[in-house]
Design a protein around this motif. Structure first.
Motif, mmCIF file in Angstrom:
data_model
loop_
_atom_site.group_PDB
_atom_site.id
_atom_site.type_symbol
_atom_site.label_atom_id
_atom_site.label_comp_id
_atom_site.label_asym_id
_atom_site.label_seq_id
_atom_site.Cartn_x
_atom_site.Cartn_y
_atom_site.Cartn_z
ATOM 1 N N PHE A 37 0.805 -1.231 0.000
ATOM 2 C CA PHE A 37 0.000 0.000 0.000
ATOM 3 C C PHE A 37 0.839 1.283 0.000
ATOM 4 O O PHE A 37 0.300 2.376 0.113
ATOM 5 N N TYR A 38 2.170 1.141 -0.133
ATOM 6 C CA TYR A 38 3.036 2.326 -0.028
ATOM 7 C C TYR A 38 2.690 3.384 -1.086
ATOM 8 O O TYR A 38 2.444 4.543 -0.758
ATOM 9 N N ASP A 39 2.642 2.984 -2.342
ATOM 10 C CA ASP A 39 2.407 3.979 -3.410
ATOM 11 C C ASP A 39 1.049 4.663 -3.227
ATOM 12 O O ASP A 39 0.943 5.885 -3.365
ATOM 13 N N TRP A 66 9.305 17.965 -6.053
ATOM 14 C CA TRP A 66 10.579 18.060 -5.324
ATOM 15 C C TRP A 66 11.542 16.969 -5.802
ATOM 16 O O TRP A 66 12.727 17.212 -5.989
ATOM 17 N N ARG A 67 11.013 15.757 -5.960
ATOM 18 C CA ARG A 67 11.869 14.657 -6.448
ATOM 19 C C ARG A 67 12.462 15.029 -7.803
ATOM 20 O O ARG A 67 13.657 14.870 -8.059
ATOM 21 N N SER A 68 11.577 15.494 -8.700
ATOM 22 C CA SER A 68 11.987 15.794 -10.066
ATOM 23 C C SER A 68 13.078 16.871 -10.087
ATOM 24 O O SER A 68 14.107 16.729 -10.754
ATOM 25 N N ILE A 114 19.757 4.663 -1.671
ATOM 26 C CA ILE A 114 19.500 3.765 -0.532
ATOM 27 C C ILE A 114 17.989 3.746 -0.238
ATOM 28 O O ILE A 114 17.291 4.723 -0.507
ATOM 29 N N GLY A 115 17.510 2.645 0.321
ATOM 30 C CA GLY A 115 16.095 2.539 0.729
ATOM 31 C C GLY A 115 15.140 2.951 -0.374
ATOM 32 O O GLY A 115 14.216 3.740 -0.148
ATOM 33 N N SER A 116 15.303 2.385 -1.543
ATOM 34 C CA SER A 116 14.548 2.849 -2.729
ATOM 35 C C SER A 116 13.065 2.542 -2.670
ATOM 36 O O SER A 116 12.294 3.085 -3.477
ATOM 37 N N THR A 123 19.031 0.309 -3.993
ATOM 38 C CA THR A 123 19.161 -0.718 -2.956
ATOM 39 C C THR A 123 17.977 -0.658 -2.002
ATOM 40 O O THR A 123 17.417 0.420 -1.763
ATOM 41 N N GLU A 124 17.619 -1.815 -1.465
ATOM 42 C CA GLU A 124 16.439 -1.887 -0.600
ATOM 43 C C GLU A 124 16.554 -3.176 0.219
ATOM 44 O O GLU A 124 16.731 -4.244 -0.347
ATOM 45 N N PRO A 125 16.461 -3.071 1.564
ATOM 46 C CA PRO A 125 16.594 -4.290 2.371
ATOM 47 C C PRO A 125 15.311 -5.111 2.492
ATOM 48 O O PRO A 125 15.364 -6.303 2.763
ATOM 49 N N SER A 166 19.048 9.710 -0.944
ATOM 50 C CA SER A 166 18.249 9.204 0.175
ATOM 51 C C SER A 166 16.978 10.031 0.262
ATOM 52 O O SER A 166 17.028 11.223 0.594
ATOM 53 N N THR A 167 15.842 9.433 -0.062
ATOM 54 C CA THR A 167 14.576 10.168 0.080
ATOM 55 C C THR A 167 13.678 9.404 1.046
ATOM 56 O O THR A 167 13.324 8.251 0.804
ATOM 57 N N LEU A 168 13.374 10.044 2.167
ATOM 58 C CA LEU A 168 12.489 9.497 3.206
ATOM 59 C C LEU A 168 13.036 8.177 3.763
ATOM 60 O O LEU A 168 12.288 7.234 4.015
HETATM 61 C C1 LIG Z 1 9.250 5.738 3.629
HETATM 62 S S1 LIG Z 1 10.037 4.539 2.656
HETATM 63 C C2 LIG Z 1 10.807 5.553 1.378
HETATM 64 C C3 LIG Z 1 10.934 4.828 0.062
HETATM 65 C C4 LIG Z 1 11.550 5.658 -1.072
HETATM 66 N N1 LIG Z 1 12.897 6.052 -0.771
HETATM 67 C C5 LIG Z 1 10.712 6.871 -1.393
HETATM 68 O O1 LIG Z 1 11.265 7.967 -1.484
HETATM 69 O O2 LIG Z 1 9.515 6.724 -1.612
HETATM 70 C C6 LIG Z 1 11.424 4.083 3.654
HETATM 71 C C7 LIG Z 1 12.284 3.025 2.999
HETATM 72 O O3 LIG Z 1 13.487 2.858 3.765
HETATM 73 C C8 LIG Z 1 13.790 1.496 3.787
HETATM 74 N N2 LIG Z 1 14.671 1.194 4.919
HETATM 75 C C9 LIG Z 1 14.362 0.996 6.217
HETATM 76 N N3 LIG Z 1 15.460 0.687 6.924
HETATM 77 C C10 LIG Z 1 16.480 0.695 6.053
HETATM 78 C C11 LIG Z 1 17.866 0.434 6.167
HETATM 79 N N4 LIG Z 1 18.438 0.113 7.340
HETATM 80 N N5 LIG Z 1 18.627 0.508 5.051
HETATM 81 C C12 LIG Z 1 18.072 0.846 3.857
HETATM 82 N N6 LIG Z 1 16.784 1.095 3.691
HETATM 83 C C13 LIG Z 1 15.992 1.021 4.769
HETATM 84 C C14 LIG Z 1 12.428 0.821 3.905
HETATM 85 O O4 LIG Z 1 12.473 -0.552 3.569
HETATM 86 C C15 LIG Z 1 11.608 1.656 2.937
HETATM 87 O O5 LIG Z 1 11.675 1.159 1.641
#
Ligand SMILES: C[S@@+](CC[C@H](N)C(=O)[O-])C[C@H]1O[C@@H](n2cnc3c(N)ncnc32)[C@H](O)[C@@H]1O
Length: 227
Positions: free
Chosen positions: A21-23, A37-39, A52-54, A73-75, A116-118
């Motif tokens: 449900f994220y999107d 802002w992203r653009s 990171i954390g895509s 990258t995404e864990p 790194s976004t959010l």
């Molecule tokens: C709010 S979402 C943001 C997703 C995306 N970056 C965006 O801008 O929409 C937070 C993201 O951070 C990731 N995350 C959480 N802990 C993390 C970690 N230790 N290393 C990398 N990513 C992580 C989550 O899995 C999630 O995909």
């Protein structure tokens, strides 16, 4: 033992639901300004780029075609599945890896840009993550960021952020509401070449205070602009 299994199961269900449900949950914020802002910010990325954390790949559509390479990258395995599906719809040299931002499996000085976004709200230790980002960034490389932060200028809102934080951490993938990410980035040894302090719209006020900008991986520990 049973308690641990139950907690792991519950965590896995929450992470599945968050990915699914994220999107949809972000749509109102994207339409109210986050997408622009992203653009604007991602048009400043260049060279070899690491994100990171895509998540599901919300940034993919905004990267310039001129990049040499892009590693996202995404864990989280559920997010990663959606991310990989979305990459298939984009051209260019893009690769996805299941990496935690605290342990990036890359050599030192590998990237010109880290995005790194959010994300710095959600990692366990933003200090460790920022050190790891500095390690993989070339000297002079840029950290491009959009992060929601503590409402430093609005003490009343901080009270609400503190109130909701335990629930938010539990429900929203370890997302912290009261991090002072500007100070964390600066303390890690970056210098801001650009920082905007904004309020996002379309989401709850507790996630509205946002910083957006570019921080440079300096080697001499002094910031000329004094930011
Ligand atoms: C709010 S979402 C943001 C997703 C995306 N970056 C965006 O801008 O929409 C937070 C993201 O951070 C990731 N995350 C959480 N802990 C993390 C970690 N230790 N290393 C990398 N990513 C992580 C989550 O899995 C999630 O995909």
């Amino acid at each position: 033992m049973r308690g641990r299994i139950r907690e792991e199961k519950s965590m896995s269900i929450r992470s599945f639901m968050m990915a699914k449900f994220y999107d949809a949950s972000m749509r109102a914020m994207e339409e109210a300004g986050l997408a622009s802002w992203r653009s604007e910010l991602l048009s400043c990325t260049h060279g070899n780029v690491l994100e990171i954390g895509s998540g599901t790949g919300a940034n993919l559509q905004y990267y310039p075609d001129s990049l040499e390479s892009l590693v996202v990258t995404e864990p989280d395995p559920h997010m990663l599945t959606i991310l990989r599906e979305n990459i298939a719809n984009h051209s260019g040299n893009i690769r996805a890896e299941r990496f935690n931002a605290n342990d990036l499996q890359f050599l030192d000085d590998s990237f010109d840009t880290v995005v790194s976004t959010l994300v710095l709200c959600s990692v366990d230790s933003p200090e460790d993550t920022l050190n790891e980002i500095r390690r993989v960034l070339k000297p002079g490389g840029q950290l491009v960021f959009i992060e929601h932060v503590i409402a430093k200028e609005t003490p009343k809102l901080i009270k609400w952020q503190k109130f909701f934080q335990p629930f938010w951490i539990y429900m929203c993938g370890n997302c912290h509401l009261t991090r002072d990410t500007e100070i964390l980035i600066s303390n890690a040894g970056f210098c801001f070449s650009k920082i905007d302090k904004l309020r996002s719209s379309g989401g709850p006020p507790i996630v509205s205070p946002t910083i957006k900008g570019i921080a440079i991986n300096t080697t001499d520990q002094t910031c000329e602009s004094g930011t």
